[in-house]
Scaffold this active site. Structure first.
Site, short mmCIF file in Angstrom:
data_model
loop_
_atom_site.label_atom_id
_atom_site.label_comp_id
_atom_site.label_asym_id
_atom_site.label_seq_id
_atom_site.Cartn_x
_atom_site.Cartn_y
_atom_site.Cartn_z
N CYS A 46 0.83 -1.21 0.00
CA CYS A 46 0.00 0.00 0.00
C CYS A 46 0.86 1.26 0.00
O CYS A 46 0.56 2.24 -0.68
CB CYS A 46 -0.93 0.01 1.22
C1 BEZ Z 1 0.59 -4.75 1.84
O1 BEZ Z 1 0.21 -3.60 1.58
O2 BEZ Z 1 1.74 -5.08 1.66
C2 BEZ Z 1 -0.39 -5.77 2.33
C3 BEZ Z 1 -1.54 -5.40 3.00
C4 BEZ Z 1 -2.41 -6.37 3.47
C5 BEZ Z 1 -2.14 -7.70 3.23
C6 BEZ Z 1 -1.01 -8.06 2.50
C7 BEZ Z 1 -0.13 -7.10 2.06
#
Ligand code: BEZ
Length: 219
Positions: A46
């Site tokens: 994110c």
């Molecule tokens: C991420 O942004 O890396 C992420 C967020 C939730 C679950 C898996 C990855």
């Protein structure tokens, strides 16, 4: 799966955001708008995606597009997280708004839930969803990616340009089309109409069926 999809009007929801409380329809007004969700603040993929959106914000502004991010935490958390995003993406500022959705209510209304993922209490987890909304406030295109797969902003720019061209001309964009490539003329357009609509001309591909339905032009 039922829920918001292409052709539906995006809900006129009221939500807190990093730019204060907004009503979505007022915010969209009559602009193309990209609404994109993220599973959570302070998560790795994110952070890279929001940084990339900040990097591409100027490109989207040139296309007349507003950006609305959403992550399933509160505004205070978003404001702290923005410091990380900007540090990770030097020279870029997160000037677009990010909606707060700590109770995961908005992701349900906007059909941004990952159907395969639940938290330990069985509550829905957000996906990486993205809706492109037209000036009429209807959803024109939706992506739904799982949390483990980050999105490609070049693809977002590409499909946006395809949608905007198709809203102005009776055309469609073929496989692997890129901005600047020829487009195809819609099957609903007769050859007589095509001569009028596309004064720069068009090329018909000679196919075994001889149906003359694959016609390329430039717009
Ligand atoms: C991420 O942004 O890396 C992420 C967020 C939730 C679950 C898996 C990855």
């Amino acid at each position: 799966m039922p829920g918001l999809t292409i052709g539906d009007t995006i809900p006129d929801l009221v939500a807190d955001s990093t730019h204060g409380k907004i009503r979505l329809h007022d915010y969209i007004d009559a602009s193309w708008t990209i609404v994109f969700s993220h599973p959570a603040d302070f998560t790795p993929v994110c952070t890279t995606e929001l940084g990339k959106m900040a990097e591409y914000a100027q490109v989207f502004a040139q296309q007349g597009v507003k950006l609305v991010g959403l992550s399933c935490n509160d505004v205070q958390s978003h404001k702290e997280w923005i410091k990380d995003i900007e540090a990770y993406t030097p020279g870029c500022k997160v000037t677009y708004l990010i909606l707060a959705d700590p109770n995961r209510e908005i992701i349900k209304q906007l059909n941004m839930v990952d159907p395969n993922e639940k938290d330990s209490s069985g509550n829905p987890l957000p996906s990486r969803a993205l809706h492109i909304v037209g000036p009429d406030k209807k959803v024109k295109l939706s992506f739904l990616y799982p949390a483990a797969t980050g999105r490609n902003m070049d693809e977002v720019v590409r499909v946006l340009e395809s949608l905007q061209k198709a809203s102005k001309h009776k055309i469609a964009t073929p496989a692997n089309w890129k901005p600047g490539d020829p487009v195809v003329i819609s099957p609903s357009v007769s050859n007589e109409q095509a001569k009028e609509m596309f004064p720069r001309g068009y090329k018909t591909v000679d196919l075994p069926s001889k149906k003359d339905y694959l016609r390329f032009t430039n717009v």
